[in-house]
Structure formats: C-alpha cells, structure tokens
Design an enzyme around this catalytic site. Sequence first.
Site, short mmCIF file in Angstrom:
data_model
loop_
_atom_site.label_atom_id
_atom_site.label_comp_id
_atom_site.label_asym_id
_atom_site.label_seq_id
_atom_site.Cartn_x
_atom_site.Cartn_y
_atom_site.Cartn_z
N SER A 111 54.44 28.79 20.67
CA SER A 111 53.38 29.21 21.58
C SER A 111 53.91 29.80 22.88
CB SER A 111 52.50 28.00 21.91
OG SER A 111 51.66 28.26 23.01
N TYR A 133 50.61 36.13 24.04
CA TYR A 133 49.35 36.66 24.58
C TYR A 133 49.75 37.89 25.38
CZ TYR A 133 47.14 32.17 23.49
OH TYR A 133 46.64 31.06 22.85
N THR A 159 48.09 36.87 19.50
CA THR A 159 46.79 36.18 19.39
C THR A 159 45.74 36.98 20.15
OG1 THR A 159 47.91 34.06 19.21
CG2 THR A 159 45.59 34.00 19.83
N LYS A 254 46.73 37.44 15.05
CA LYS A 254 46.09 36.12 14.85
C LYS A 254 44.73 36.10 15.56
CE LYS A 254 46.99 31.17 15.64
NZ LYS A 254 46.12 30.70 16.71
N HIS A 278 40.87 29.99 16.07
CA HIS A 278 41.62 29.19 17.04
C HIS A 278 41.25 27.71 16.89
CE1 HIS A 278 44.14 30.51 20.58
NE2 HIS A 278 44.09 29.22 20.86
C1 FNR Z 1 46.13 25.71 19.57
N1 FNR Z 1 46.15 27.02 19.07
C2 FNR Z 1 46.90 27.98 19.70
N2 FNR Z 1 46.98 29.24 19.18
C3 FNR Z 1 47.74 30.19 19.78
O1 FNR Z 1 47.81 31.31 19.27
N3 FNR Z 1 48.43 29.88 20.92
C4 FNR Z 1 48.38 28.66 21.52
O2 FNR Z 1 49.02 28.42 22.54
C5 FNR Z 1 47.58 27.66 20.90
N4 FNR Z 1 47.48 26.42 21.45
C6 FNR Z 1 46.80 25.42 20.78
C7 FNR Z 1 46.80 24.12 21.30
C8 FNR Z 1 46.17 23.10 20.58
C9 FNR Z 1 46.20 21.69 21.10
C10 FNR Z 1 45.54 23.38 19.34
C11 FNR Z 1 44.88 22.30 18.54
C12 FNR Z 1 45.52 24.67 18.86
C13 FNR Z 1 45.45 27.34 17.81
C14 FNR Z 1 46.35 27.07 16.60
O3 FNR Z 1 47.40 27.98 16.53
C15 FNR Z 1 45.55 27.15 15.28
O4 FNR Z 1 44.88 28.38 15.23
C16 FNR Z 1 44.54 26.03 15.12
O5 FNR Z 1 45.09 24.80 15.57
C17 FNR Z 1 44.13 25.88 13.65
O6 FNR Z 1 43.19 24.88 13.50
P1 FNR Z 1 43.54 23.35 13.10
O7 FNR Z 1 44.64 23.38 12.09
O8 FNR Z 1 43.96 22.68 14.38
O9 FNR Z 1 42.24 22.84 12.58
#
Ligand code: FNR
Length: 385
Positions: A111, A133, A159, A254, A278
């Site tokens: 991330s 980002y 993303t 994404k 997300h």
């Molecule tokens: C995320 N997700 C996410 N996506 C991304 O592109 N950059 C990021 O920094 C983050 N940060 C983030 C923090 C936390 C705590 C969560 C739970 C999720 C989204 C992540 O990549 C993914 O799309 C989702 O977590 C998928 O859903 P599930 O598996 O958590 O149900």
Amino acid sequence: MIKNGIDDGTFFDLARKARRRLPRLFADYIDGGAHGERTLHRNRRAFTQWGVTPRGLRDVSSIDLTTTCFGRTWRLPFFLAPVGFAGMFHAHGEAGAARAASRQSIGMGVSTFSVAAMETVAATNADLMAQIYVMRDRAITRDMLARAKACGMSCMIVTIDTALTPVRERDVRNGFRHLARPTVAQMAGLLKRPAWLSGAITHGGNTVANIDRYTTARGVMAQARDVAAQIDPALDWSDLAWLRDLWNGHLIVKGIMHPDDALRAAERGADGIIVSNHGGRQMDPAPGTLDVLPAIAGAVGERIDIILDGGIRRGGDVVTALALGAKAVSFGRPWAWGLAAHGERGVDAVLDRLEREVRDVMALAGLCDIDAVRTAGRAALWPLG
Ligand code: FNR
C-alpha cells in the site's frame, strides 16, 4: 490443529483474537465500511447466492492450484491485497506479511499507506506489487514509481476508487483520523490494549514510510490525513494513459465495478483489473463485487487478467469467483486479522487454511486445476437465488 503454537482457526477466529488484542480504534478501522456498510455486507452476501456442485468419480488424486497472472506464476490463485497501516497492527508489519506471502509463493500489494518503507518490504524478496494513489503533485507519484522500480517491482496497481474518503461511521465515532492529537479518552483506550504499540515502535511510529519524503516528521495519522488530501480527485482516463507511458511494467487498475470502465482500462493498455469496491470502504451502496463480475468478465475477460476482491473468506468463495471469470482473487481483512492476531504466523495460518479449503472444494467438485475451474465456469456452480 495446532501449528507453530497457533490454532489453525478460521479467519473468523483470528478476527476475534485480533479484536481482543487491538484497540477498538484499529479493529474498527480494519473491519468497518462506508456509510451504512451495505456494500460491505453485500460483498459477502453475493457469495451465498452460489453453490459449487459436488461431482463424483473423477480422478482428483492430484490438485494443482498454480495460477498465472500478469505474467507471473503463483502457487495459489490468490494474493494479499494492499492494506494501509498494517505496520500498526503488529510489530511484524508489512514485511512479516510479505514473508508469509513469499513462503507460499504468492504475491502481495504494498500500500501507499504502508508503515514500512517499500524498500524494507522488498528486502523480503516477496513478489510485490506497488499500489499507488495518483497525487495532485505528480512528482510524488513519479518518485514512488521510480522507487518501486529500483526495488525490483515490475507490477503497479493504481487504485482509482478513492477520489475522496467517504464517511466511515466507525472511524468517525473513534476519532480515527484525529488520532494525531489524541484525546485523554482515546489515549486511555489505546493504552488499555497496547498490542499496536509494538508495531508503532518497531516501525518508528512516526512515518507513513512510502510518502515520508513529502511530509514533515509528524505522527502517522497526521501524515496519512495530509497524504489522503493529496490524492487527486481530478484524476481521469487521460491520467491512466500518462501512467501507462511512465511505467513499462505491468499496470493493474484497482477499483473497477462497471464493464465500460473495464473496457476503457483495457483500451488504455492496462494488463489487468481488480474488480473491487475497496472492501465496502468507499461507495455505499454499491453492488457486491461478485454481482458485477460476470458482466465485466464478458466485456474484457478474453483481453486482460481479472482479479476479484471483496468478501473472500472461504475456499468456496475463491472457486466461485474463478468460475465466474476471475483469474485469481485477493483479500485484505483476512490477512490483516491474521497479522494483528499472531504476526506473520497468523498470516501463514490464514493462507494455509484458505489453500486447504480451495483444495477441498475443487476436489469434491471434480476439478483438478485452475483451468478446469475456469473452463467449467457456471457449469461448476449452482445458483441458489
Ligand atoms: C484496504 N484497502 C486498500 N486498498 C488500496 O488500494 N490501498 C490501501 O491503502 C488500502 N487500505 C486498506 C486498509 C484496510 C484496513 C482494508 C480492510 C482495506 C482495500 C483492499 O486492498 C481490498 O480491496 C479490500 O480489503 C478487499 O475486501 P476484503 O477482502 O477486506 O473483504
């Protein structure tokens, strides 16, 4: 089964443990979604509308889960989605998760909001993908990509579903974004369950390391707030073409939830897309990711690799997503829970369990490899309505 001193529980057991260890503020940050959390729940509910049909008398003595995606080969059809602040959940942090991914020969998205610097995570030799980002100041994005390349990363995930950060009720209630200046009550809450402190201290606790060159040495949360405000809401399709020119590795978009957007991404040279809302943390109400997958696969499945994330918790979910057109899946919360509960061994436990369940489901469905699942498609499934 007890392995490495950790009971080999489900994601849900690990989540319970993680919740006991972490201050509520972080546990809610992991678990929560936007607004009324309808999308968050919809992601799970979408999977309950499909069964995988049992089939017998097929030789399933050998099951091969090898998956090829974005030109890389993984041992299993899933990878760790990028999760921000994971370094705050446990001292092992993002590098610990990367080591777990590496042990399983699968990939991991790092991330922009990683607490550990991407250089530190890359030192694990895991197969990493840089999640970025696009910032208002394009020099920041250019610099992050240069660092990713210097780290040997050949895959970038951009993303696109975060033009803004919507209200996340639980974070508002806990004052998550205001932790930079904690109130007395917040501080007391944090100190009651100090598991996070080891993470914060181990990783310096002072920087969101992937963007620390651009912010003053303030607290992680304060930096995160500043950086989140830097994400460019004016981003449009011409910027994707700009990224394509800038990055000669694999480019994955994404946050795609509509077939037209999938087509646009493919036309602009993306190598893959991640069908994602997300994890229900952005648009609410949005459809579940599995709800939109078939239409998106119909539009671009022949041209580019499709990943699905959101609500993947069981082996059956993985098989269902592959049968409906995904090449592989990813997940965020399960590995975050595993890490928070037991550090990198907790991530191992999550990956072991998911692999086991995928093998169970494929064998009982008479499907010996990933191609067989994808070729069978809907014929392997039963609509439950
Ligand atoms: C995320 N997700 C996410 N996506 C991304 O592109 N950059 C990021 O920094 C983050 N940060 C983030 C923090 C936390 C705590 C969560 C739970 C999720 C989204 C992540 O990549 C993914 O799309 C989702 O977590 C998928 O859903 P599930 O598996 O958590 O149900």
